[in-house]
Design an enzyme around this catalytic site. Structure first.
Site, PDB file in Angstrom:
ATOM      1  N   GLY A  45       0.816  -1.221   0.000  1.00 23.12           N
ATOM      2  CA  GLY A  45       0.000   0.000   0.000  1.00 23.12           C
ATOM      3  C   GLY A  45       0.844   1.263   0.000  1.00 23.12           C
ATOM      4  O   GLY A  45       0.537   2.232  -0.702  1.00 23.12           O
ATOM      5  N   CYS A  46       1.914   1.242   0.775  1.00 20.59           N
ATOM      6  CA  CYS A  46       2.782   2.422   0.876  1.00 20.59           C
ATOM      7  C   CYS A  46       3.543   2.642  -0.430  1.00 20.59           C
ATOM      8  O   CYS A  46       3.762   3.786  -0.840  1.00 20.59           O
ATOM      9  CB  CYS A  46       3.735   2.273   2.048  1.00 20.59           C
ATOM     10  SG  CYS A  46       2.849   2.145   3.621  1.00 20.59           S
ATOM     11  N   THR A  47       3.919   1.564  -1.082  1.00 23.63           N
ATOM     12  CA  THR A  47       4.599   1.677  -2.372  1.00 23.63           C
ATOM     13  C   THR A  47       3.632   2.223  -3.416  1.00 23.63           C
ATOM     14  O   THR A  47       3.988   3.115  -4.189  1.00 23.63           O
ATOM     15  CB  THR A  47       5.167   0.311  -2.803  1.00 23.63           C
ATOM     16  OG1 THR A  47       6.113  -0.120  -1.811  1.00 23.63           O
ATOM     17  CG2 THR A  47       5.842   0.388  -4.163  1.00 23.63           C
TER      18      THR A  47
END
Length: 149
Positions: free
Chosen positions: A44-46
């Protein structure tokens, strides 16, 4: 104390991925996208970082400076930036002091287990240093649209 739209954004001092001291007050006169995310190199952060990267030119044209914040180390941020060619700074908040000021270090739960972690939240700060928008339901793959529109 919860942060609300219209209030002064809490100033902070921390280090970026290169060990440089960064203060929010350094950006007075500029619009800032201050986004808190849980962890470098997670799906998700990527997706979120890459959406901001892919639309970075549009964000700059709209007058925004982008700063990502997580509790990862400077070294972790360096690797994340290099791997995904991120054009903006990531701030290392290992002591969670910036998270505390913005209320983003919260109790979470997964599979019935409680733990402390980062609430994925973005604060849009105007040129005067006031919070103009808070995005707490971040769509990681469409985050730029949430900021600009």
């Amino acid at each position: 104390m919860a942060i609300e739209v219209g209030q002064e954004a809490p100033d902070f001092e921390t280090k970026d991925q290169n060990g440089n001291t960064v203060r929010l007050s350094d950006f007075k006169g500029k619009k800032v996208v201050l986004y808190f995310y849980p962890k470098d190199n997670t799906p998700g952060c990527t997706a979120q970082a890459c959406d901001l990267r892919n639309n970075y030119e549009a964000l700059q044209k709209a007058g925004y400076v982008v700063l990502g914040v997580s509790s990862d180390s400077e070294k972790s941020h360096q690797k994340f930036i290099q791997k995904y060619e991120l054009p903006f700074s990531l701030l290392a908040d290992e002591d969670k002091s910036v998270h505390e000021k913005y209320g983003t270090w919260v109790e979470k739960s997964m599979y019935g287990r409680s733990y402390m972690g980062t609430a994925r939240t973005t604060f849009i700060i105007d040129e005067t240093g006031k919070i103009s928008q808070i995005i707490d339901k971040v769509k990681t793959k469409e985050h730029t649209n949430q900021i600009i529109n």
